[in-house]
Motif scaffolding. Structure first.
Motif, PDB file in Angstrom:
ATOM      1  N   LYS A  91       4.020   4.450  -7.766  1.00 25.22           N
ATOM      2  CA  LYS A  91       4.192   3.140  -8.359  1.00 25.22           C
ATOM      3  C   LYS A  91       3.604   3.013  -9.700  1.00 25.22           C
ATOM      4  CE  LYS A  91       4.929   0.173  -4.409  1.00 25.22           C
ATOM      5  NZ  LYS A  91       4.718  -0.802  -3.282  1.00 25.22           N
ATOM      6  N   ILE A  92       4.122   2.521 -10.861  1.00 25.25           N
ATOM      7  CA  ILE A  92       3.574   2.486 -12.294  1.00 25.25           C
ATOM      8  C   ILE A  92       3.709   0.846 -12.555  1.00 25.25           C
ATOM      9  CG2 ILE A  92       4.405   4.543 -13.098  1.00 25.25           C
ATOM     10  CD1 ILE A  92       6.667   3.057 -14.518  1.00 25.25           C
ATOM     11  N   LEU A  93       2.635   0.442 -13.449  1.00 25.52           N
ATOM     12  CA  LEU A  93       2.518  -0.765 -14.023  1.00 25.52           C
ATOM     13  C   LEU A  93       2.700  -0.744 -15.088  1.00 25.52           C
ATOM     14  CD1 LEU A  93       1.643  -3.683 -13.091  1.00 25.52           C
ATOM     15  CD2 LEU A  93      -0.667  -3.199 -13.443  1.00 25.52           C
ATOM     16  N   PHE A  94       3.465  -1.682 -15.792  1.00 25.51           N
ATOM     17  CA  PHE A  94       3.526  -1.975 -17.356  1.00 25.51           C
ATOM     18  C   PHE A  94       2.649  -2.497 -17.939  1.00 25.51           C
ATOM     19  CE2 PHE A  94       7.773  -0.963 -15.457  1.00 25.51           C
ATOM     20  CZ  PHE A  94       8.344  -0.105 -16.251  1.00 25.51           C
ATOM     21  N   THR A  95       2.493  -2.489 -19.293  1.00 22.84           N
ATOM     22  CA  THR A  95       1.165  -3.106 -20.064  1.00 22.84           C
ATOM     23  C   THR A  95       1.163  -4.645 -20.101  1.00 22.84           C
ATOM     24  OG1 THR A  95       2.470  -3.182 -21.977  1.00 22.84           O
ATOM     25  CG2 THR A  95       1.275  -1.258 -21.741  1.00 22.84           C
ATOM     26  N   ASP A  96       2.305  -5.253 -19.522  1.00 17.52           N
ATOM     27  CA  ASP A  96       2.062  -6.677 -19.373  1.00 17.52           C
ATOM     28  C   ASP A  96       1.323  -6.991 -18.075  1.00 17.52           C
ATOM     29  OD1 ASP A  96       3.799  -6.271 -17.204  1.00 17.52           O
ATOM     30  OD2 ASP A  96       5.438  -7.612 -17.862  1.00 17.52           O
ATOM     31  N   GLY A  97       0.855  -6.227 -17.346  1.00 15.59           N
ATOM     32  CA  GLY A  97       0.018  -6.385 -16.304  1.00 15.59           C
ATOM     33  C   GLY A  97       0.477  -7.031 -14.822  1.00 15.59           C
ATOM     34  N   LYS A  98       1.842  -7.411 -15.176  1.00 14.69           N
ATOM     35  CA  LYS A  98       2.869  -7.916 -13.948  1.00 14.69           C
ATOM     36  C   LYS A  98       3.824  -7.229 -13.622  1.00 14.69           C
ATOM     37  CE  LYS A  98       1.926 -12.468 -16.350  1.00 14.69           C
ATOM     38  NZ  LYS A  98       2.675 -13.491 -16.904  1.00 14.69           N
ATOM     39  N   THR A  99       4.592  -6.548 -14.446  1.00 22.42           N
ATOM     40  CA  THR A  99       5.818  -5.769 -14.087  1.00 22.42           C
ATOM     41  C   THR A  99       5.352  -4.331 -13.426  1.00 22.42           C
ATOM     42  OG1 THR A  99       6.780  -6.845 -15.969  1.00 22.42           O
ATOM     43  CG2 THR A  99       8.053  -5.091 -14.870  1.00 22.42           C
ATOM     44  N   TRP A 100       5.861  -4.023 -12.329  1.00 26.37           N
ATOM     45  CA  TRP A 100       5.850  -2.744 -11.711  1.00 26.37           C
ATOM     46  C   TRP A 100       7.155  -2.076 -11.303  1.00 26.37           C
ATOM     47  CZ3 TRP A 100       7.200  -1.724  -6.649  1.00 26.37           C
ATOM     48  CH2 TRP A 100       7.449  -2.703  -6.120  1.00 26.37           C
ATOM     49  N   LYS A 101       7.065  -0.819 -11.203  1.00 23.95           N
ATOM     50  CA  LYS A 101       8.245  -0.148 -10.707  1.00 23.95           C
ATOM     51  C   LYS A 101       7.985   0.952  -9.730  1.00 23.95           C
ATOM     52  CE  LYS A 101      12.568   1.773 -13.248  1.00 23.95           C
ATOM     53  NZ  LYS A 101      13.315   0.808 -12.602  1.00 23.95           N
ATOM     54  N   GLY A 102       8.731   1.186  -8.851  1.00 25.00           N
ATOM     55  CA  GLY A 102       8.359   2.593  -8.135  1.00 25.00           C
ATOM     56  C   GLY A 102       9.579   3.684  -7.973  1.00 25.00           C
ATOM     57  N   PHE A 103       9.128   4.804  -8.000  1.00 28.68           N
ATOM     58  CA  PHE A 103       9.825   6.031  -8.035  1.00 28.68           C
ATOM     59  C   PHE A 103       9.559   6.952  -6.699  1.00 28.68           C
ATOM     60  CE2 PHE A 103       8.893   4.695 -12.377  1.00 28.68           C
ATOM     61  CZ  PHE A 103      10.340   4.683 -12.937  1.00 28.68           C
ATOM     62  N   SER A 104      10.709   7.479  -6.340  1.00 23.85           N
ATOM     63  CA  SER A 104      10.557   8.458  -5.264  1.00 23.85           C
ATOM     64  C   SER A 104      10.019   9.892  -5.899  1.00 23.85           C
ATOM     65  CB  SER A 104      11.984   8.884  -4.398  1.00 23.85           C
ATOM     66  OG  SER A 104      12.818   9.256  -5.747  1.00 23.85           O
ATOM     67  N   HIS A 105       9.535  10.748  -5.166  1.00 21.81           N
ATOM     68  CA  HIS A 105       8.956  11.967  -5.445  1.00 21.81           C
ATOM     69  C   HIS A 105      10.324  12.697  -6.176  1.00 21.81           C
ATOM     70  CE1 HIS A 105       5.001  11.993  -2.823  1.00 21.81           C
ATOM     71  NE2 HIS A 105       5.346  11.032  -3.623  1.00 21.81           N
ATOM     72  N   SER A 106      11.280  12.718  -5.669  1.00 23.83           N
ATOM     73  CA  SER A 106      12.502  13.360  -6.258  1.00 23.83           C
ATOM     74  C   SER A 106      13.000  13.033  -7.882  1.00 23.83           C
ATOM     75  CB  SER A 106      13.881  13.230  -5.395  1.00 23.83           C
ATOM     76  OG  SER A 106      14.154  12.254  -5.036  1.00 23.83           O
ATOM     77  N   GLN A 107      12.662  11.678  -7.917  1.00 26.48           N
ATOM     78  CA  GLN A 107      13.015  11.198  -9.155  1.00 26.48           C
ATOM     79  C   GLN A 107      11.558  11.598 -10.008  1.00 26.48           C
ATOM     80  OE1 GLN A 107      13.151   7.120  -7.747  1.00 26.48           O
ATOM     81  NE2 GLN A 107      14.860   6.753  -9.120  1.00 26.48           N
ATOM     82  N   ILE A 108      10.496  11.686  -9.919  1.00 29.55           N
ATOM     83  CA  ILE A 108       9.542  12.160 -10.527  1.00 29.55           C
ATOM     84  C   ILE A 108       9.637  13.617 -11.048  1.00 29.55           C
ATOM     85  CG2 ILE A 108       6.905  12.663 -10.668  1.00 29.55           C
ATOM     86  CD1 ILE A 108       7.688   9.645 -10.834  1.00 29.55           C
ATOM     87  N   LEU A 109      10.004  14.470  -9.883  1.00 29.29           N
ATOM     88  CA  LEU A 109      10.093  15.854 -10.164  1.00 29.29           C
ATOM     89  C   LEU A 109      11.369  16.373 -10.861  1.00 29.29           C
ATOM     90  CD1 LEU A 109       8.695  16.879  -6.676  1.00 29.29           C
ATOM     91  CD2 LEU A 109       7.785  17.086  -8.983  1.00 29.29           C
ATOM     92  N   ALA A 110      12.596  15.483 -11.030  1.00 26.10           N
ATOM     93  CA  ALA A 110      13.675  15.954 -11.575  1.00 26.10           C
ATOM     94  C   ALA A 110      13.484  16.123 -13.058  1.00 26.10           C
ATOM     95  CB  ALA A 110      14.698  14.741 -11.571  1.00 26.10           C
ATOM     96  N   LYS A 111      14.186  17.278 -13.517  1.00 27.71           N
ATOM     97  CA  LYS A 111      14.162  17.592 -14.852  1.00 27.71           C
ATOM     98  C   LYS A 111      14.066  16.544 -16.005  1.00 27.71           C
ATOM     99  CE  LYS A 111      16.211  20.769 -18.092  1.00 27.71           C
ATOM    100  NZ  LYS A 111      17.359  21.822 -18.456  1.00 27.71           N
ATOM    101  N   ASP A 112      15.191  15.669 -15.753  1.00 32.72           N
ATOM    102  CA  ASP A 112      15.212  14.528 -16.502  1.00 32.72           C
ATOM    103  C   ASP A 112      14.361  13.247 -16.157  1.00 32.72           C
ATOM    104  OD1 ASP A 112      16.914  14.114 -14.621  1.00 32.72           O
ATOM    105  OD2 ASP A 112      18.417  13.491 -15.892  1.00 32.72           O
ATOM    106  N   GLY A 113      13.297  13.570 -15.201  1.00 32.56           N
ATOM    107  CA  GLY A 113      12.490  12.217 -14.528  1.00 32.56           C
ATOM    108  C   GLY A 113      11.946  11.615 -15.661  1.00 32.56           C
ATOM    109  N   PRO A 114      11.795  10.219 -15.146  1.00 37.80           N
ATOM    110  CA  PRO A 114      11.376   9.205 -16.071  1.00 37.80           C
ATOM    111  C   PRO A 114       9.868   9.015 -16.445  1.00 37.80           C
ATOM    112  CG  PRO A 114      11.275   8.325 -13.782  1.00 37.80           C
ATOM    113  CD  PRO A 114      11.693   9.597 -13.847  1.00 37.80           C
ATOM    114  N   LEU A 115       8.977  10.009 -15.886  1.00 38.20           N
ATOM    115  CA  LEU A 115       7.536   9.855 -16.254  1.00 38.20           C
ATOM    116  C   LEU A 115       7.278  11.189 -17.280  1.00 38.20           C
ATOM    117  CD1 LEU A 115       5.851   8.389 -13.234  1.00 38.20           C
ATOM    118  CD2 LEU A 115       6.605   7.265 -15.377  1.00 38.20           C
ATOM    119  N   ARG A 116       6.728  11.018 -18.199  1.00 36.31           N
ATOM    120  CA  ARG A 116       5.971  12.193 -18.900  1.00 36.31           C
ATOM    121  C   ARG A 116       4.673  12.222 -19.216  1.00 36.31           C
ATOM    122  NH1 ARG A 116      10.171  13.752 -17.996  1.00 36.31           N
ATOM    123  NH2 ARG A 116      12.152  14.043 -19.253  1.00 36.31           N
ATOM    124  N   GLN A 117       3.924  13.214 -19.335  1.00 33.41           N
ATOM    125  CA  GLN A 117       2.403  13.470 -19.619  1.00 33.41           C
ATOM    126  C   GLN A 117       2.139  12.706 -20.945  1.00 33.41           C
ATOM    127  OE1 GLN A 117       0.949  17.250 -18.964  1.00 33.41           O
ATOM    128  NE2 GLN A 117      -1.010  16.799 -18.643  1.00 33.41           N
TER     129      GLN A 117
END
Length: 106
Positions: free
Chosen positions: A80-106
């Motif tokens: 689960k991630i939290l956006f900078t507004d401090g209110k909005t969050w989003k959840g991702f499955s591990h497969s989404q994170i591990l995908a080549k074109d996944g939504p999170l980057r270092q």
């Protein structure tokens, strides 16, 4: 038969063929060598090590917009991630994170 060409024995037979094949298998392959990129360092639950609670990472939306977010929770099923507004969050499955074109980057 007078019309058949003479056959010269080659020697060795099948055992020589098998020995040559195993010798060829032991030799290093010739040609261009390519090295694979280094394997990612894995952290909890097989996720990249930089996916950890309170880490600031880059989120890329499906529209291509990028923004910094904070990882708030890492469970065996989701991140689960939290956006900078401090209110909005989003959840991702591990497969989404591990995908080549996944939504999170270092």
């Amino acid at each position: 038969d007078a019309f058949a060409p003479p056959v010269k024995p080659r020697g060795g037979g099948i055992s020589a063929l098998a020995a040559a094949a195993s010798e060829a298998a032991l030799r290093p392959a010739k040609g261009p060598t390519t090295t694979a990129p280094p394997a990612p360092v894995l952290g909890r639950y097989g996720l990249p090590a930089w996916i950890k609670e309170d880490a600031v990472v880059l989120y890329r939306s499906s529209s291509g917009k990028e923004m910094k977010v904070m990882v708030k929770q890492v469970t065996p099923e989701k991140v689960k991630i939290l956006f900078t507004d401090g209110k909005t969050w989003k959840g991702f499955s591990h497969s989404q994170i591990l995908a080549k074109d996944g939504p999170l980057r270092q």
